[in-house]
Design a protein around this motif. Structure first.
Motif, PDB file in Angstrom:
ATOM      1  N   LEU A 105      -5.377   2.172  -8.238  1.00  0.00           N
ATOM      2  CA  LEU A 105      -5.274   3.547  -7.760  1.00  0.00           C
ATOM      3  C   LEU A 105      -6.588   3.995  -7.159  1.00  0.00           C
ATOM      4  O   LEU A 105      -7.676   3.650  -7.658  1.00  0.00           O
ATOM      5  CB  LEU A 105      -4.905   4.493  -8.902  1.00  0.00           C
ATOM      6  N   ALA A 106      -6.493   4.781  -6.104  1.00  0.00           N
ATOM      7  CA  ALA A 106      -7.680   5.439  -5.551  1.00  0.00           C
ATOM      8  C   ALA A 106      -8.134   6.494  -6.553  1.00  0.00           C
ATOM      9  O   ALA A 106      -7.379   6.879  -7.454  1.00  0.00           O
ATOM     10  CB  ALA A 106      -7.342   6.095  -4.209  1.00  0.00           C
ATOM     11  N   GLY A 107      -9.325   6.985  -6.400  1.00  0.00           N
ATOM     12  CA  GLY A 107      -9.807   8.054  -7.252  1.00  0.00           C
ATOM     13  C   GLY A 107      -8.878   9.256  -7.145  1.00  0.00           C
ATOM     14  O   GLY A 107      -8.586   9.720  -6.048  1.00  0.00           O
ATOM     15  N   ARG A 158       0.843  -1.202   0.000  1.00  0.00           N
ATOM     16  CA  ARG A 158       0.000   0.000   0.000  1.00  0.00           C
ATOM     17  C   ARG A 158       0.873   1.245   0.000  1.00  0.00           C
ATOM     18  O   ARG A 158       1.921   1.277   0.624  1.00  0.00           O
ATOM     19  CB  ARG A 158      -0.915  -0.001   1.210  1.00  0.00           C
ATOM     20  N   PHE A 159       0.411   2.273  -0.688  1.00  0.00           N
ATOM     21  CA  PHE A 159       1.135   3.530  -0.812  1.00  0.00           C
ATOM     22  C   PHE A 159       0.319   4.670  -0.208  1.00  0.00           C
ATOM     23  O   PHE A 159      -0.890   4.752  -0.425  1.00  0.00           O
ATOM     24  CB  PHE A 159       1.393   3.839  -2.290  1.00  0.00           C
ATOM     25  N   ASP A 160       0.998   5.547   0.529  1.00  0.00           N
ATOM     26  CA  ASP A 160       0.352   6.723   1.131  1.00  0.00           C
ATOM     27  C   ASP A 160      -0.899   6.329   1.920  1.00  0.00           C
ATOM     28  O   ASP A 160      -2.001   6.801   1.651  1.00  0.00           O
ATOM     29  CB  ASP A 160       0.017   7.770   0.066  1.00  0.00           C
ATOM     30  N   VAL A 161      -0.679   5.464   2.888  1.00  0.00           N
ATOM     31  CA  VAL A 161      -1.774   4.937   3.699  1.00  0.00           C
ATOM     32  C   VAL A 161      -2.261   6.011   4.663  1.00  0.00           C
ATOM     33  O   VAL A 161      -1.475   6.637   5.367  1.00  0.00           O
ATOM     34  CB  VAL A 161      -1.311   3.685   4.487  1.00  0.00           C
ATOM     35  N   GLY A 162      -3.551   6.237   4.672  1.00  0.00           N
ATOM     36  CA  GLY A 162      -4.160   7.201   5.584  1.00  0.00           C
ATOM     37  C   GLY A 162      -5.218   6.524   6.429  1.00  0.00           C
ATOM     38  O   GLY A 162      -5.443   5.314   6.303  1.00  0.00           O
ATOM     39  N   PRO A 163      -5.876   7.281   7.272  1.00  0.00           N
ATOM     40  CA  PRO A 163      -6.893   6.689   8.146  1.00  0.00           C
ATOM     41  C   PRO A 163      -8.139   6.208   7.391  1.00  0.00           C
ATOM     42  O   PRO A 163      -8.847   5.317   7.844  1.00  0.00           O
ATOM     43  CB  PRO A 163      -7.243   7.817   9.105  1.00  0.00           C
ATOM     44  N   ARG A 164      -8.377   6.782   6.215  1.00  0.00           N
ATOM     45  CA  ARG A 164      -9.581   6.442   5.454  1.00  0.00           C
ATOM     46  C   ARG A 164      -9.288   5.601   4.223  1.00  0.00           C
ATOM     47  O   ARG A 164     -10.108   4.782   3.806  1.00  0.00           O
ATOM     48  CB  ARG A 164     -10.293   7.726   5.038  1.00  0.00           C
ATOM     49  N   MET A 165      -8.116   5.831   3.615  1.00  0.00           N
ATOM     50  CA  MET A 165      -7.810   5.158   2.353  1.00  0.00           C
ATOM     51  C   MET A 165      -6.324   5.228   2.060  1.00  0.00           C
ATOM     52  O   MET A 165      -5.594   6.010   2.663  1.00  0.00           O
ATOM     53  CB  MET A 165      -8.579   5.795   1.192  1.00  0.00           C
ATOM     54  N   SER A 166      -5.896   4.417   1.115  1.00  0.00           N
ATOM     55  CA  SER A 166      -4.547   4.468   0.555  1.00  0.00           C
ATOM     56  C   SER A 166      -4.661   5.031  -0.860  1.00  0.00           C
ATOM     57  O   SER A 166      -5.686   4.851  -1.527  1.00  0.00           O
ATOM     58  CB  SER A 166      -3.935   3.071   0.483  1.00  0.00           C
ATOM     59  N   GLU A 167      -3.609   5.674  -1.335  1.00  0.00           N
ATOM     60  CA  GLU A 167      -3.630   6.221  -2.700  1.00  0.00           C
ATOM     61  C   GLU A 167      -3.514   5.121  -3.744  1.00  0.00           C
ATOM     62  O   GLU A 167      -3.992   5.276  -4.864  1.00  0.00           O
ATOM     63  CB  GLU A 167      -2.504   7.241  -2.895  1.00  0.00           C
ATOM     64  N   MET A 168      -2.869   3.999  -3.346  1.00  0.00           N
ATOM     65  CA  MET A 168      -2.678   2.914  -4.296  1.00  0.00           C
ATOM     66  C   MET A 168      -2.360   1.633  -3.538  1.00  0.00           C
ATOM     67  O   MET A 168      -1.733   1.676  -2.479  1.00  0.00           O
ATOM     68  CB  MET A 168      -1.518   3.264  -5.240  1.00  0.00           C
ATOM     69  N   GLN A 225      -4.232  17.786 -14.465  1.00  0.00           N
ATOM     70  CA  GLN A 225      -3.692  17.580 -13.116  1.00  0.00           C
ATOM     71  C   GLN A 225      -3.904  16.140 -12.664  1.00  0.00           C
ATOM     72  O   GLN A 225      -3.000  15.511 -12.089  1.00  0.00           O
ATOM     73  CB  GLN A 225      -4.383  18.503 -12.114  1.00  0.00           C
ATOM     74  N   VAL A 226      -5.100  15.628 -12.889  1.00  0.00           N
ATOM     75  CA  VAL A 226      -5.428  14.260 -12.486  1.00  0.00           C
ATOM     76  C   VAL A 226      -4.539  13.265 -13.247  1.00  0.00           C
ATOM     77  O   VAL A 226      -3.996  12.327 -12.662  1.00  0.00           O
ATOM     78  CB  VAL A 226      -6.927  13.968 -12.720  1.00  0.00           C
ATOM     79  N   LEU A 227      -4.353  13.489 -14.535  1.00  0.00           N
ATOM     80  CA  LEU A 227      -3.526  12.592 -15.337  1.00  0.00           C
ATOM     81  C   LEU A 227      -2.067  12.632 -14.889  1.00  0.00           C
ATOM     82  O   LEU A 227      -1.395  11.596 -14.855  1.00  0.00           O
ATOM     83  CB  LEU A 227      -3.668  12.935 -16.822  1.00  0.00           C
ATOM     84  N   ALA A 228      -1.583  13.796 -14.501  1.00  0.00           N
ATOM     85  CA  ALA A 228      -0.213  13.908 -13.980  1.00  0.00           C
ATOM     86  C   ALA A 228      -0.075  13.140 -12.665  1.00  0.00           C
ATOM     87  O   ALA A 228       0.942  12.467 -12.426  1.00  0.00           O
ATOM     88  CB  ALA A 228       0.168  15.372 -13.791  1.00  0.00           C
ATOM     89  N   ALA A 229      -1.091  13.209 -11.808  1.00  0.00           N
ATOM     90  CA  ALA A 229      -1.072  12.459 -10.548  1.00  0.00           C
ATOM     91  C   ALA A 229      -1.068  10.955 -10.828  1.00  0.00           C
ATOM     92  O   ALA A 229      -0.367  10.185 -10.153  1.00  0.00           O
ATOM     93  CB  ALA A 229      -2.270  12.844  -9.679  1.00  0.00           C
ATOM     94  N   ILE A 230      -1.822  10.532 -11.823  1.00  0.00           N
ATOM     95  CA  ILE A 230      -1.852   9.115 -12.207  1.00  0.00           C
ATOM     96  C   ILE A 230      -0.470   8.685 -12.692  1.00  0.00           C
ATOM     97  O   ILE A 230       0.036   7.626 -12.290  1.00  0.00           O
ATOM     98  CB  ILE A 230      -2.937   8.869 -13.271  1.00  0.00           C
ATOM     99  N   ASP A 231       0.158   9.503 -13.529  1.00  0.00           N
ATOM    100  CA  ASP A 231       1.510   9.181 -14.009  1.00  0.00           C
ATOM    101  C   ASP A 231       2.471   8.964 -12.839  1.00  0.00           C
ATOM    102  O   ASP A 231       3.256   8.016 -12.834  1.00  0.00           O
ATOM    103  CB  ASP A 231       2.054  10.304 -14.890  1.00  0.00           C
ATOM    104  N   LYS A 232       2.417   9.840 -11.855  1.00  0.00           N
ATOM    105  CA  LYS A 232       3.325   9.745 -10.699  1.00  0.00           C
ATOM    106  C   LYS A 232       3.075   8.478  -9.900  1.00  0.00           C
ATOM    107  O   LYS A 232       4.025   7.787  -9.498  1.00  0.00           O
ATOM    108  CB  LYS A 232       3.180  10.968  -9.802  1.00  0.00           C
ATOM    109  N   LEU A 233       1.822   8.145  -9.645  1.00  0.00           N
ATOM    110  CA  LEU A 233       1.514   6.926  -8.895  1.00  0.00           C
ATOM    111  C   LEU A 233       1.937   5.676  -9.672  1.00  0.00           C
ATOM    112  O   LEU A 233       2.517   4.751  -9.104  1.00  0.00           O
ATOM    113  CB  LEU A 233       0.037   6.861  -8.539  1.00  0.00           C
TER     114      LEU A 233
END
Length: 119
Positions: free
Chosen positions: A28-30, A9-19, A46-54
Motif C-alpha cells: 500500500l502507498a502511504g 496496480r490499483f488507482d494508478v495516477g501520474p505520480r503513484m498508485s494506491e496499491m 480514518q487512515v485505518l479505515a482506508a487501509i481496510d478498504k484497500l
C-alpha cells in the motif's frame, strides 16, 4: 528468461498508485487522513479505515499485515495514535511495526501509514 508474475496496480495516477499486488503480497502507498480537522485519534481511525478498504480490494485483511510503518508529525501524538491502532488491530495479529517522527508532505496531516500485507 522466464515470464514473471504480473503486477496488479490499483488507482494508478501520474505520480503513484494506491496499491500494487505482486506474488501474493499487497504493497500500500502511504495512507493519510481526508478530514484533517480531526484530532490524532480521528485521523488515525480514518487512515485505518482506508487501509481496510484497500486490503479488501486486494482480497486480504488486517490479520495478514506483514509490516506497518507509521509516520507521525508530532511525538506528542504517539499515545493517541496507539489508542486508535490498538482498537483496530486484532489481538494475536499485531504486525511488526515501526513508528517514526517525520515531516509529512502536508502540515495538516498528523499521521501517515505504509502497509505491506500477504494476500
Amino acid at each position: 528468461m522466464t515470464a514473471s508474475s504480473p503486477v496488479e496496480r490499483f488507482d494508478v495516477g501520474p505520480r503513484m498508485s494506491e496499491m500494487a499486488v505482486h506474488n501474493g503480497v499487497a504493497y500500500l502507498a502511504g495512507q493519510v487522513p481526508e478530514d484533517t480537522s480531526a484530532d490524532i485519534v480521528g485521523q488515525t481511525a480514518q487512515v485505518l479505515a482506508a487501509i481496510d478498504k484497500l486490503l479488501a480490494r486486494a482480497g486480504t485483511d488486517k490479520t495478514r499485515i506483514l509490516r506497518a510503518e507509521i509516520f507521525l508529525a508530532d511525538r506528542a501524538d504517539f499515545a493517541g495514535m496507539n489508542t486508535a491502532w490498538e482498537a483496530w488491530v486484532p489481538a494475536g495479529h499485531t504486525p511488526p511495526r515501526a513508528t517514526v517522527i517525520a515531516g509529512l508532505a502536508r502540515p495538516e496531516w498528523k499521521v501517515e501509514m505504509l502497509i505491506t500485507a500477504a494476500v
